[in-house]
Design a protein around this motif. Structure first.
Motif, PDB file in Angstrom:
ATOM      1  N   PHE A 275       0.827  -1.206   0.000  1.00  0.00           N
ATOM      2  CA  PHE A 275       0.000   0.000   0.000  1.00  0.00           C
ATOM      3  C   PHE A 275       0.861   1.255   0.000  1.00  0.00           C
ATOM      4  O   PHE A 275       0.432   2.297  -0.505  1.00  0.00           O
ATOM      5  N   VAL A 276       2.062   1.172   0.569  1.00  0.00           N
ATOM      6  CA  VAL A 276       2.985   2.302   0.441  1.00  0.00           C
ATOM      7  C   VAL A 276       3.335   2.531  -1.025  1.00  0.00           C
ATOM      8  O   VAL A 276       3.359   3.661  -1.514  1.00  0.00           O
ATOM      9  N   GLY A 277       3.601   1.441  -1.757  1.00  0.00           N
ATOM     10  CA  GLY A 277       3.862   1.561  -3.192  1.00  0.00           C
ATOM     11  C   GLY A 277       2.663   2.080  -3.957  1.00  0.00           C
ATOM     12  O   GLY A 277       2.806   2.813  -4.942  1.00  0.00           O
ATOM     13  N   LYS A 281       2.261   5.540  -6.065  1.00  0.00           N
ATOM     14  CA  LYS A 281       1.995   5.230  -7.472  1.00  0.00           C
ATOM     15  C   LYS A 281       3.169   4.486  -8.118  1.00  0.00           C
ATOM     16  O   LYS A 281       3.473   4.663  -9.290  1.00  0.00           O
ATOM     17  N   GLN A 282       3.819   3.635  -7.317  1.00  0.00           N
ATOM     18  CA  GLN A 282       4.883   2.773  -7.821  1.00  0.00           C
ATOM     19  C   GLN A 282       4.373   1.382  -8.167  1.00  0.00           C
ATOM     20  O   GLN A 282       5.120   0.575  -8.718  1.00  0.00           O
ATOM     21  N   VAL A 283       3.118   1.109  -7.842  1.00  0.00           N
ATOM     22  CA  VAL A 283       2.481  -0.178  -8.118  1.00  0.00           C
ATOM     23  C   VAL A 283       1.205   0.095  -8.891  1.00  0.00           C
ATOM     24  O   VAL A 283       0.422   0.973  -8.521  1.00  0.00           O
ATOM     25  N   HIS A 284       1.004  -0.671  -9.972  1.00  0.00           N
ATOM     26  CA  HIS A 284      -0.196  -0.489 -10.779  1.00  0.00           C
ATOM     27  C   HIS A 284      -1.299  -1.474 -10.426  1.00  0.00           C
ATOM     28  O   HIS A 284      -2.488  -1.151 -10.584  1.00  0.00           O
ATOM     29  N   VAL A 285      -0.926  -2.673  -9.980  1.00  0.00           N
ATOM     30  CA  VAL A 285      -1.915  -3.719  -9.706  1.00  0.00           C
ATOM     31  C   VAL A 285      -1.581  -4.390  -8.377  1.00  0.00           C
ATOM     32  O   VAL A 285      -0.441  -4.801  -8.156  1.00  0.00           O
ATOM     33  N   LEU A 286      -2.586  -4.476  -7.526  1.00  0.00           N
ATOM     34  CA  LEU A 286      -2.521  -5.309  -6.329  1.00  0.00           C
ATOM     35  C   LEU A 286      -3.604  -6.366  -6.503  1.00  0.00           C
ATOM     36  O   LEU A 286      -4.797  -6.084  -6.344  1.00  0.00           O
TER      37      LEU A 286
END
Length: 583
Positions: A275-277, A281-286
């Motif tokens: 969630f930090v990512g 906005k360093q992660v596009h898909v969780l």
């Protein structure tokens, strides 16, 4: 020759310098490393000259520019290998199957219908015991070699090889095949030992392996398992141990070119770090939000930038009763115990709303099962009356019901790693205790638990089932089923399971599934508890994120960057606390 003259001649040669035409004679020979590097350079030049031209409609990228669309996916773990034919964890199957490897058939995520993958078309006989597949032409493996019928025959033959730890979805196929025949260069026929309508659904999870890669054997340490070569839309680009794994689009892919050119699977062992990512906005898909972070971590900022995608997979958790135990032999006892389970409280406290009640084994979005069937209600007074009717009464006043001097004490096995399962049983334990039933929770190692289940050394067990949209439940409910730990011996249930497997009409299969669920509801060899609800986060720059039982298909994502004004004004629709299964 005079030694003095030889010495004089050597001095003359040294003074004269190197002999013309013998350039490099005085240089030492190249080291083995240098010689190997020179050979690699020569081979790379040959590979560049042999490279195929770009596909039609694909414009070359200008020098110095990289227009590849990159998608970063946060996963809790990364696999040890990438061979879905073998035993592999959930996320390894999610990465490898349908992205790197493909099967003969696939299932359309939007419609749920079977579609051709490596098989262009297929047909069967009237009984459903023999299937003929016409292979797709022009398909290449990711190393450039052509895909042939020999690869299909090799894969089916590997199903019969001993000492191969095959995956859970493949175990149901190897016992059903009698032989595999070739018909020309692009057709193959598979003959089954008995009619099986589920065979085509099983082929969706069976990866076709390249014979030229696995001809020496299939194992997690094989070259093809660590450096996979498939026919899917992506190929392995980089694998940094347990931290990061990168796929890039396959230039030889026979299907549409994906919008997402590179998929980066990054490990986040702690869900809070993912969630930090997301906030950065360093992660596009969780792919999956854990109940511990729902809904607290779904803030307004996260909801503005990410779409919440929900999906109810074909999974369920159930409480298995050992009907061979004299204490549980009467179905009225099992019914009374089922009426002491508060599913709504379990969903609220354990899953934080990310679950839905389960009434039967069939996945209702697939069109099977009784949609009108309801669980036995949570009714402690009625449950206590029912226990009293069958002579389970507290005679000695110790708070536990007894019969013939035997207390109503149930030993419930639960996998030691199933944290949510233990929490569910803790909630049930308080309700059972109020009704005079002593529930003893025993967390057990899975290997030891399997031994207890096979020997019927348990009163009850909390288990989970993860399967396909259209599943053959014979292993679970048939009298000869390998997972029939609760000793379900019912000839009518056996007949229904066989009829479902042999019918070729979907309407008939639906009727059989309704009858089977009604019988299980009355007989109660197990109590169905809940189905999980998956919540995934997908950045709003990507659309067409359609969930499947094995996760997202990133090759179908569409990259549509938002304008700044859209990013500020777009708001998501609120998520209901208990989403219903998709229709």
């Amino acid at each position: 020759m005079n030694p003095g003259f030889r010495f004089f001649l050597l001095l003359v040669l040294l003074a004269a310098g190197p002999i013309p035409g013998c350039k490099g004679c005085m240089e030492p020979p190249p080291t083995p490393h240098k010689a190997a590097m020179e050979r690699i350079t020569v081979e790379e030049d040959l590979i560049r000259k042999m490279a195929l031209p770009p596909r039609k409609g694909v414009l070359p990228t200008p020098a110095g520019e990289d227009s590849t669309v990159e998608l970063v996916v946060a996963l809790p773990t990364l696999p040890d290998h990438l061979n879905p034919f073998l035993e592999i964890d959930e996320w390894g199957f999610h990465i490898a199957m349908h992205h790197i490897y493909e099967g003969l058939l696939d299932r359309d995520p939007k419609t749920g219908r079977l579609v051709g993958a490596l098989a262009e078309s297929w047909s069967s006989d009237e009984k459903g015991s023999a299937y003929r597949f016409r292979l797709r032409t022009g398909v290449r493996w990711q190393d450039g070699r052509p895909f042939t019928v020999e690869d299909v025959v090799f894969t089916f033959n590997m199903l019969t090889m001993p000492k191969i730890d095959r995956g859970p979805f493949i175990y149901d196929i190897d016992h059903a095949i009698t032989r595999v025949d070739k018909f020309g260069p692009d057709e193959v026929r598979v003959v089954l030992n008995s009619p099986n309508i589920y065979f085509l659904d099983h082929l969706v999870e069976l990866p076709i392996l390249p014979a030229h890669v696995f001809f020496k054997g299939v194992s997690p340490k094989s070259r093809g398992s660590l450096s996979p070569v498939g026919t899917g839309p992506y190929r392995l680009l980089q694998w940094e141990g347990s931290d990061q794994l990168v796929l890039e689009k396959n230039e030889y892919y026979w299907g549409p070119t994906p919008d997402v050119g590179r998929v980066v699977f990054r490990r986040f062992p702690d869900a809070a770090r993912s969630f930090v990512g997301i906030r950065r906005k360093q992660v596009h898909v969780l792919p999956r939000v854990t109940p511990a972070h729902y809904p607290d971590q779904i803030t307004d900022t996260v909801s503005r930038d990410y779409e919440l995608v929900r999906f109810v997979p074909p999974q369920f958790t159930y409480l298995l009763w050992n009907v061979a135990n004299p204490m549980l032999a009467d179905f009225r006892i099992r019914r009374a115990l089922s009426m002491l389970i508060d599913r709504d409280r379990v969903i609220e406290k354990v899953f934080r709303g990310l679950a839905t009640p389960c009434t039967g084994p069939f996945w209702q979005p697939g069109g099977l099962g009784d949609v009108k069937l309801e669980n036995w209600p949570y009714d402690p007074p009625a449950a206590r009356d029912l226990l009293t009717q069958v002579d389970w009464v507290d005679h000695d006043g110790d708070g536990i019901r007894d019969k013939g001097g035997t207390p109503l004490r149930l030993v419930v096995l639960v996998p030691v790693a199933a944290r949510q399962g233990t929490e569910m049983l803790q909630i049930m334990k308080s309700d059972f205790q109020k009704a005079g039933v002593d529930l003893v929770i025993v967390p057990t190692d899975w290997k030891l638990m399997g031994a207890h289940l096979r020997k019927r050394q348990f009163s009850a067990a909390l288990l989970s089932w993860s399967g396909r949209p259209y599943e053959d439940f014979s292993p679970l409910f048939h009298s000869t089923g390998r997972y029939n730990y609760g000793v379900v011996y019912n000839t009518m249930i056996d007949q229904l399971l066989v009829s479902m497997r042999r019918t070729t009409r979907l309407e008939a299969r639906f009727d059989f599934s309704v009858k089977l669920e009604d019988m299980l509801h009355a007989y109660l060899p197990m109590t169905f508890l809940v189905r999980p609800v998956w919540i995934g986060l997908v950045h709003r720059d990507f659309t067409n994120a359609i969930p499947t039982p094995h996760g997202f298909r990133y090759s179908q994502f569409k990259h549509v960057p938002r304008q700044p004004k859209d990013a500020d004004t777009k708001r998501p629709s609120p998520l209901p606390p208990n989403p219903e299964p998709p229709k």
